[in-house]
Design an enzyme around this catalytic site. Structure first.
Site, mmCIF file in Angstrom:
data_model
loop_
_atom_site.group_PDB
_atom_site.id
_atom_site.type_symbol
_atom_site.label_atom_id
_atom_site.label_comp_id
_atom_site.label_asym_id
_atom_site.label_seq_id
_atom_site.Cartn_x
_atom_site.Cartn_y
_atom_site.Cartn_z
ATOM 1 N N ALA A 295 6.136 -4.939 -2.600
ATOM 2 C CA ALA A 295 5.490 -4.449 -3.560
ATOM 3 C C ALA A 295 4.229 -3.639 -3.101
ATOM 4 O O ALA A 295 3.556 -4.017 -2.158
ATOM 5 C CB ALA A 295 4.748 -5.756 -4.448
ATOM 6 N N CYS A 296 3.989 -2.738 -3.873
ATOM 7 C CA CYS A 296 2.866 -1.728 -3.761
ATOM 8 C C CYS A 296 2.760 -1.417 -2.114
ATOM 9 O O CYS A 296 3.744 -0.903 -1.777
ATOM 10 C CB CYS A 296 1.343 -2.510 -3.915
ATOM 11 S SG CYS A 296 -0.051 -1.388 -4.162
ATOM 12 N N ALA A 297 1.951 -1.579 -1.343
ATOM 13 C CA ALA A 297 1.695 -1.186 -0.057
ATOM 14 C C ALA A 297 2.959 -1.736 0.809
ATOM 15 O O ALA A 297 3.276 -1.419 1.836
ATOM 16 C CB ALA A 297 0.494 -1.332 0.537
ATOM 17 N N MET A 324 8.436 -2.566 -5.893
ATOM 18 C CA MET A 324 7.750 -2.976 -6.988
ATOM 19 C C MET A 324 6.360 -2.148 -6.972
ATOM 20 O O MET A 324 5.432 -2.226 -6.197
ATOM 21 C CB MET A 324 7.206 -4.527 -7.157
ATOM 22 C CG MET A 324 8.633 -5.206 -7.366
ATOM 23 S SD MET A 324 7.899 -7.061 -7.671
ATOM 24 C CE MET A 324 9.484 -7.772 -8.185
#
Length: 560
Positions: A295-297, A324
């Site tokens: 997710a994200c980073a 994500m």
């Protein structure tokens, strides 16, 4: 018939900042230089400025006579109270504010500034006009009603909250009641144990919740910028429990919150740590490969890991990858980034290296200014003008549970946004190997948020196109966090899907199918098809080489 907002247009979140703005930051001197530019424009072109001033005066005269010249946005909660429309004084003050706001924008648009300078000026004008909204003053009708209803105590409570935030919250209004939650008590409560630990992470294996389980495990890699338990909030929102109840062997990475001693931890350090976690998952479950979810980073981290494994001819360790709200293509247009020249970028790197880390509170401030009406002025009114406690909301508690970034990773992220290295073969090097995502022939499932102000959905869409293998993309009708926390049964949940991934996100969106409901079941069907055979559930956690240690949520999540 598809039901879409703003049909025919590409939906974009109304915001000025995003993830790269938070990573780089905005210096006060850069904002002041734009203020000077605007002042010079006013002095150099007095006739043009006078024309706009006279136009504003004319509108102000009509407002004082009772004319309603401007309509408010029906979705703007600041002026939802009927008093703003029914009371003559409040209606005039609101109309005067809207007239000033629109005339200021017209003056900037009519200036001889370059396109970049106009964008910077609009950014400043928006921040200023939001701050000067009449709803932020003690004359706010909600504040006056509360003052009378409370016998004046709301004013004293508000002053006490303001003093507390000045002393303990860096001067920003508190967004959440921090005493209502505790990690391990009513957050991150899914049973499990730490089965592996290295310097950067703890690996949590969760206790099964199904009679049968799939052979291939799922390893969740959260962003380094936040703590992992966004995936394990309350029982009805827990993504972890959703996976467990549907037969997935689920492992979670819990990142250590770094301090100045860890300034040399860069992206390669995190990729190596995740590779060790992957090997631990394979050893514990007996599976030759794993399904990754980032997710994200965390999505950037698993993409870099797969590129590294592909270069080493070890990509067979990964069966599939879920991304994500993850940016791999970092090309984002943002007025705030127009302030970031080479000097600004190097200054940001230098500051974090001197301190050893980028403090999460600094990032939180920038994230708050991405949506100031929602994340600053809303709580200004609630906490100070109404004298109320901030809400007890688990997502906001998690969002305020700040972490730090080591200086080396901060520098890597700045370079990532500066050079967009994953958009070309070999542009990024991790652990001594070049990364070419087009050669990462792993099936992928990508999720973006239509109202995401941190990782804009069109950039997440372009990121999915960089990947090899079979690709699937879903656009959730929500923002950055709510795109992840999208459990079945949520009446507001809906998403867009189009199996044909074109090069243009506009074309994809135009032909996408609008589906009512959560995307979680779609992902579950997809991941189960890539999780191997089912077998009787093994209740024991860990193995001989990876014995269970502390109970979940572990120790790293508590480091502040």
């Amino acid at each position: 018939m598809r039901d879409k907002p703003n049909s025919g247009a590409l939906p974009t979140p109304a915001t000025f900042m995003n993830a790269q703005s938070a990573v780089v930051g905005v210096r006060g001197r850069d904002l002041l230089s734009t203020v000077r530019l605007l002042a010079v424009q006013g002095l150099k072109h007095p006739v043009r400025s006078s024309r706009h001033l006279l136009a504003f005066g004319g509108q102000l005269g009509r407002v004082l006579l009772g004319d309603t010249l401007h309509k408010t946005n029906p979705q703007d909660a600041r002026f939802a109270d009927p008093t703003w429309q029914l009371n003559p004084f409040y209606r005039r003050s609101l109309q005067a504010y809207l007239a000033w706001q629109k005339q200021l924008g017209a003056w900037i648009d009519d200036s001889e500034l370059s396109a970049d300078d106009r964008a910077r000026a609009r950014f400043l004008a928006a921040i200023l006009s939001d701050a000067l909204a009449p709803s932020n003053s003690l004359l706010n009708p909600l504040a006056l009603k509360e003052l009378f209803n409370s016998g004046g105590s709301s004013l004293f409570k508000g002053m006490r909250h303001l003093l507390d935030d000045l002393l303990h919250n860096d001067g920003l209004p508190s967004q959440v009641s921090k005493h209502a939650f505790e990690v391990g008590r009513n957050l991150a409560c899914t049973p499990g144990a730490v089965v592996f630990r290295n310097e950067l992470l703890e690996l949590i294996q969760y206790r099964p919740m199904s009679e049968k389980q799939y052979v291939r495990p799922l390893l969740i890699v959260p962003p380094q910028i936040n703590k992992y338990y966004i995936f394990d909030l309350s029982n009805d929102k827990s993504f972890v429990q959703y996976a467990l109840k549907n037969g997935l062997q689920t492992f979670m990475i819990s990142w250590r919150n770094p301090d100045a001693r860890h300034r040399e931890w860069g992206l390669s350090s995190y990729v190596q740590a995740v590779e060790q976690a992957v090997d631990a998952c394979r050893a514990i479950t007996g599976s030759k490969d794993v399904n990754l979810l980032g997710a994200c980073a965390g999505g950037l981290t698993i993409a870099a890991l797969q590129g590294h494994l592909q270069a080493k001819r070890q990509l067979r360790k990964v069966a599939s990858a879920t991304y994500m709200v993850s940016l791999l293509d970092s090309q984002i247009d943002s007025p705030a980034m127009l302030f970031a020249d080479e000097q600004t970028l190097e200054s940001a790197k230098r500051r974090s290296y001197q301190r050893g880390v980028l403090d999460g509170r600094d990032m939180a401030k920038v994230f708050a200014w991405m949506r100031p009406n929602d994340l600053i002025w809303n709580y200004w009114v609630n906490n100070y003008l109404l004298g109320k406690q901030p809400p007890a909301f688990d997502i906001l508690y998690w969002n305020n549970d700040n972490t730090r970034l080591p200086a080396a990773l901060h520098g890597d992220l700045i370079d990532f946004f500066k050079h967009n290295p994953l958009s070309r073969a070999g542009g990024l090097e991790v652990c001594g190997t070049p990364v070419d995502l087009s050669k990462v022939a792993v099936d992928s499932f990508s999720v973006a948020g239509i109202n995401d102000h941190i990782t804009p959905w069109d950039a997440v869409y372009r990121s999915a196109l960089l990947l090899g293998g079979e690709r699937r993309f879903i656009l959730s009708n929500s923002g950055h966090i709510q795109s992840i926390l999208n459990p079945p049964g949520n009446p507001k949940a809906n998403y867009y899907e189009n199996g044909k991934l074109t090069s243009d996100p506009r074309a994809w969106y135009h032909d996408a199918r609008h589906v009512q409901g959560s995307w979680w079941p779609q992902w579950l069907e997809w991941i189960q098809a890539r999780s191997g055979e089912q077998r009787e559930t093994l209740l024991a956690l860990g193995d001989q080489k990876h014995p269970p240690q502390e109970a979940a949520p572990g120790t790293y999540v508590h480091i502040r």
